[in-house]
Design a protein around this motif. Structure first.
Motif, PDB file in Angstrom:
ATOM      1  N   TYR A  30     -15.064 -26.305 -30.247  1.00 48.76           N
ATOM      2  CA  TYR A  30     -14.328 -26.513 -31.496  1.00 48.76           C
ATOM      3  C   TYR A  30     -14.694 -27.886 -32.029  1.00 48.76           C
ATOM      4  O   TYR A  30     -13.965 -28.848 -31.804  1.00 48.76           O
ATOM      5  CB  TYR A  30     -12.813 -26.483 -31.305  1.00 48.76           C
ATOM      6  N   PRO A 122      -2.907  -5.611 -27.174  1.00 48.48           N
ATOM      7  CA  PRO A 122      -4.304  -5.982 -26.905  1.00 48.48           C
ATOM      8  C   PRO A 122      -5.186  -4.797 -26.531  1.00 48.48           C
ATOM      9  O   PRO A 122      -6.400  -4.853 -26.702  1.00 48.48           O
ATOM     10  CB  PRO A 122      -4.191  -6.948 -25.715  1.00 48.48           C
ATOM     11  N   ARG A 135      -8.702  -6.360 -39.858  1.00 47.42           N
ATOM     12  CA  ARG A 135      -8.149  -5.275 -39.027  1.00 47.42           C
ATOM     13  C   ARG A 135      -6.917  -4.723 -39.734  1.00 47.42           C
ATOM     14  O   ARG A 135      -5.780  -4.953 -39.331  1.00 47.42           O
ATOM     15  CB  ARG A 135      -7.845  -5.737 -37.606  1.00 47.42           C
TER      16      ARG A 135
ATOM     17  N   PHE B 113       0.234 -12.672 -33.292  1.00 52.35           N
ATOM     18  CA  PHE B 113      -0.195 -11.320 -33.656  1.00 52.35           C
ATOM     19  C   PHE B 113      -1.164 -11.347 -34.827  1.00 52.35           C
ATOM     20  O   PHE B 113      -2.265 -10.797 -34.751  1.00 52.35           O
ATOM     21  CB  PHE B 113       1.023 -10.464 -34.011  1.00 52.35           C
ATOM     22  N   PHE B 114      -0.774 -12.030 -35.906  1.00 54.66           N
ATOM     23  CA  PHE B 114      -1.625 -11.990 -37.099  1.00 54.66           C
ATOM     24  C   PHE B 114      -2.920 -12.784 -36.913  1.00 54.66           C
ATOM     25  O   PHE B 114      -3.907 -12.517 -37.588  1.00 54.66           O
ATOM     26  CB  PHE B 114      -0.846 -12.464 -38.329  1.00 54.66           C
ATOM     27  N   GLN B 115      -2.923 -13.737 -35.996  1.00 50.21           N
ATOM     28  CA  GLN B 115      -4.169 -14.454 -35.732  1.00 50.21           C
ATOM     29  C   GLN B 115      -5.053 -13.717 -34.737  1.00 50.21           C
ATOM     30  O   GLN B 115      -6.143 -14.191 -34.414  1.00 50.21           O
ATOM     31  CB  GLN B 115      -3.867 -15.852 -35.187  1.00 50.21           C
ATOM     32  N   GLY B 116      -4.557 -12.595 -34.209  1.00 56.13           N
ATOM     33  CA  GLY B 116      -5.345 -11.876 -33.209  1.00 56.13           C
ATOM     34  C   GLY B 116      -5.607 -12.709 -31.972  1.00 56.13           C
ATOM     35  O   GLY B 116      -6.612 -12.525 -31.279  1.00 56.13           O
ATOM     36  N   ALA B 117      -4.674 -13.631 -31.669  1.00 54.04           N
ATOM     37  CA  ALA B 117      -4.897 -14.519 -30.529  1.00 54.04           C
ATOM     38  C   ALA B 117      -4.659 -13.821 -29.197  1.00 54.04           C
ATOM     39  O   ALA B 117      -4.903 -14.401 -28.154  1.00 54.04           O
ATOM     40  CB  ALA B 117      -3.975 -15.741 -30.646  1.00 54.04           C
ATOM     41  N   TYR B 118      -4.194 -12.554 -29.251  1.00 51.20           N
ATOM     42  CA  TYR B 118      -3.930 -11.830 -28.003  1.00 51.20           C
ATOM     43  C   TYR B 118      -5.175 -11.144 -27.470  1.00 51.20           C
ATOM     44  O   TYR B 118      -5.139 -10.488 -26.442  1.00 51.20           O
ATOM     45  CB  TYR B 118      -2.820 -10.792 -28.206  1.00 51.20           C
ATOM     46  N   LYS B 119      -6.305 -11.292 -28.177  1.00 54.43           N
ATOM     47  CA  LYS B 119      -7.514 -10.561 -27.765  1.00 54.43           C
ATOM     48  C   LYS B 119      -8.157 -11.233 -26.567  1.00 54.43           C
ATOM     49  O   LYS B 119      -7.781 -12.334 -26.175  1.00 54.43           O
ATOM     50  CB  LYS B 119      -8.467 -10.508 -28.948  1.00 54.43           C
ATOM     51  N   ARG B 122      -7.011 -13.141 -23.544  1.00 56.98           N
ATOM     52  CA  ARG B 122      -5.591 -13.513 -23.457  1.00 56.98           C
ATOM     53  C   ARG B 122      -4.647 -12.308 -23.436  1.00 56.98           C
ATOM     54  O   ARG B 122      -3.464 -12.449 -23.745  1.00 56.98           O
ATOM     55  CB  ARG B 122      -5.233 -14.442 -24.624  1.00 56.98           C
ATOM     56  N   GLU B 123      -5.147 -11.122 -23.069  1.00 59.64           N
ATOM     57  CA  GLU B 123      -4.298  -9.923 -23.063  1.00 59.64           C
ATOM     58  C   GLU B 123      -3.090 -10.098 -22.153  1.00 59.64           C
ATOM     59  O   GLU B 123      -1.969  -9.740 -22.513  1.00 59.64           O
ATOM     60  CB  GLU B 123      -5.082  -8.694 -22.586  1.00 59.64           C
ATOM     61  N   TRP B 126      -0.370 -12.317 -23.551  1.00 59.64           N
ATOM     62  CA  TRP B 126       0.395 -11.624 -24.596  1.00 59.64           C
ATOM     63  C   TRP B 126       1.473 -10.752 -23.961  1.00 59.64           C
ATOM     64  O   TRP B 126       2.632 -10.757 -24.373  1.00 59.64           O
ATOM     65  CB  TRP B 126      -0.545 -10.771 -25.452  1.00 59.64           C
ATOM     66  N   ILE B 220      -6.279 -23.014 -25.764  1.00 59.20           N
ATOM     67  CA  ILE B 220      -5.706 -22.381 -26.952  1.00 59.20           C
ATOM     68  C   ILE B 220      -6.816 -21.629 -27.684  1.00 59.20           C
ATOM     69  O   ILE B 220      -7.987 -22.000 -27.590  1.00 59.20           O
ATOM     70  CB  ILE B 220      -5.041 -23.472 -27.814  1.00 59.20           C
ATOM     71  N   SER B 221      -6.453 -20.560 -28.398  1.00 59.16           N
ATOM     72  CA  SER B 221      -7.493 -19.770 -29.052  1.00 59.16           C
ATOM     73  C   SER B 221      -8.157 -20.574 -30.175  1.00 59.16           C
ATOM     74  O   SER B 221      -7.529 -21.443 -30.777  1.00 59.16           O
ATOM     75  CB  SER B 221      -6.890 -18.482 -29.614  1.00 59.16           C
ATOM     76  N   GLY B 222      -9.400 -20.256 -30.455  1.00 58.83           N
ATOM     77  CA  GLY B 222     -10.174 -21.012 -31.433  1.00 58.83           C
ATOM     78  C   GLY B 222      -9.717 -20.767 -32.855  1.00 58.83           C
ATOM     79  O   GLY B 222      -8.868 -19.908 -33.099  1.00 58.83           O
TER      80      GLY B 222
END
Lengths: 263, 224
Positions: A30, A122, A135, B113-119, B122-123, B126, B220-222
């Motif tokens: 980052y 997920p 999505r 959820f809306f940031q898709g940070a659970y992918k 990081r399942e 979540w 933390i997610s990018g």
């Protein structure tokens, strides 16, 4: 960094065979202005927390936590309501497709599917894309669920007269109303024989249909008048005895009130 | 002095790696509201934790006065509310905190959820987070009964009716929560108290520890 099953140790499980020095996390992926967590960023978080706490305490001071009357399982007129964050489930169970014969639908299948999907999100949304507009199905379903929950909560809360509910359920220490009532008094027999007792209760404390007769500021004549002619929602002609009995009844109620104010 | 004490402990139990894990790391630019104001959405998780701490502390103080018994529960809350110095504030914090923590948890969930940070990867985190959400709702449900006033009692009667309606295990689930197949009373209050004060917080602490350890492990997610 090597992890998991492939790792080998020398005798003691705490010492890996290939000793590695602790390497700080690499944030080069980052690029940008990173900041040390300790102490720089933590100080800012602390400030946000302090501002939040001030707001929170203002709320606490401005609106004391509500407390209603002590639980009375015999109060059949009470309208049961859950805390606000369960109102949407409560409302859902009112609809025809989710109650009665379809109770399982409303209580288990619909919430189960919704919360199950949330838990397994997920594995349902497996694409690589993270941006919400890339999505649309996932985003759309969440927005739909959000609107549904919001609407159900509004439907449940909008029809409740919260002010009247709070007004009718003010906390009162039970002892304050507990006046020793002399049931051998001839006035009590008259109170019992006429229909007074059905609405005002055996201990004169009132009920769902009528107010308490303790703590009223009325003279004997005023009480006689109300017993005969009624007041507010109380119809006229409730008293069906003689004038002498009427006098005894009113005096009895006044004596109970005098006793209550003495205590 | 402090440095000496630290060194003394560090020499024996090697706490420096622990310290580095907790505090010695960099915060990336995209989550720092000082650089991008919109990054305030990353505060919701931390604020949820902050309110949780408020709940734990205020709850600990409430148990100093609260009596989990149908004769005295309401009276003890009334006494706390009207007689005890600052009792109204402490109970108010616990009462409002219960709502604010749900709001914060909800906002945090929506952000992730809306940031898709659970992918991937990081399942798991979540899922642990959703479990924390369930535990919090259960804490709210059990805590609602404890003041033993009318709204508490009648809401719980409805809750238990719903539990009873579950096919196959309904009756058993109701009896487990209620302490009796029919009577909502002394046993119910004792059980809800135990669940609210011991069982659920224990579950919550374990889940929160796992949640935070995973955040430190995975970072933390990018940025989007």
């Amino acid at each position: 960094m090597k992890r998991g099953k492939g790792m080998t140790f020398v005798g003691d499980s705490r010492i890996p065979a290939n000793k590695q020095k602790f390497i700080p996390k690499d944030y080069s992926e980052y690029p940008g202005r990173t900041e040390a967590f300790w102490p720089n960023f933590l100080l800012k978080e602390w400030l946000v927390g302090a501002v939040f706490l001030v707001g929170f305490l203002c709320l606490t001071v401005a609106h004391p936590a509500p407390l209603e009357k002590m639980a009375d399982p015999t109060d059949t007129a009470y309208l049961p309501l859950p805390d606000w964050y369960f109102l949407f489930l409560y409302q859902l169970l009112k609809y025809k497709f989710a109650s009665g014969a379809f109770f399982v639908m409303g209580a288990i299948i619909i919430p189960g599917l919704a919360f199950g999907a949330l838990l397994l999100a997920p594995f349902l949304d497996r694409g690589k894309e993270r941006r919400p507009h890339k999505r649309p199905i996932t985003t759309g379903l969440m927005l739909l669920a959000f609107i549904a929950v919001f609407w159900l909560t509004y439907e449940a809360a909008g029809h409740v007269d919260w002010k009247a509910k709070a007004e009718n359920n003010k906390p009162v220490l039970p002892e304050e109303n507990a006046v020793e009532i002399d049931e051998s008094d001839p006035g009590y027999a008259i109170y019992e024989a006429n229909s007074c007792i059905q609405c005002h209760g055996g201990d004169l404390n009132g009920g769902a249909a009528a107010p308490s007769l303790i703590g009223i500021d009325k003279s004997v004549d005023e009480i006689k008048d109300i017993a005969v002619n009624g007041i507010d929602t109380m119809p006229a002609g409730q008293f069906e005895g003689t004038d002498e009995e009427l006098q005894q009844l009113a005096e009895f109620i006044v004596s109970v009130n005098e006793q209550a104010t003495e205590e | 002095m402090l440095q000496k004490m630290y060194d003394w402990i560090d020499e024996r139990v090697d706490i420096t790696p622990l310290w580095r894990d907790i505090a010695d790391h960099e915060v990336p630019e995209h989550v720092n509201p000082a650089h991008h104001f919109s990054a305030f959405v990353y505060c919701f998780g931390g604020l949820t934790f902050f309110v949780t701490v408020i709940q734990i502390l205020s709850g600990m103080f409430l148990t100093m006065y609260y009596v989990p018994d149908i004769e005295n529960a309401w009276r003890s809350v009334y006494y706390l509310q009207t007689q005890v110095a600052h009792g109204q504030i402490v109970r108010g914090m616990h009462h409002w905190g219960a709502s604010v923590v749900i709001v914060m948890l909800f906002l945090h969930t929506l952000r992730v959820f809306f940031q898709g940070a659970y992918k991937k990867p990081r399942e798991l985190n979540w899922m642990v987070g959703v479990l924390i959400f369930f535990v919090m709702l259960a804490l709210g449900l059990t805590g609602y009964l404890l003041p033993w006033d009318n709204k508490a009692y009648f809401a719980t009667v409805v809750t238990l009716q719903i539990a009873e309606g579950i096919p196959v295990i309904g009756e058993m689930a109701k009896t487990l929560l209620n302490g009796d197949p029919n009577i909502v009373g002394a046993q119910t209050l004792a059980r809800f108290f135990a669940i609210h004060v011991f069982f659920l917080p224990a579950a919550l602490f374990v889940l929160m520890a796992v949640h935070f350890i995973m955040i430190r492990k995975q970072g933390i997610s990018g940025p989007l």
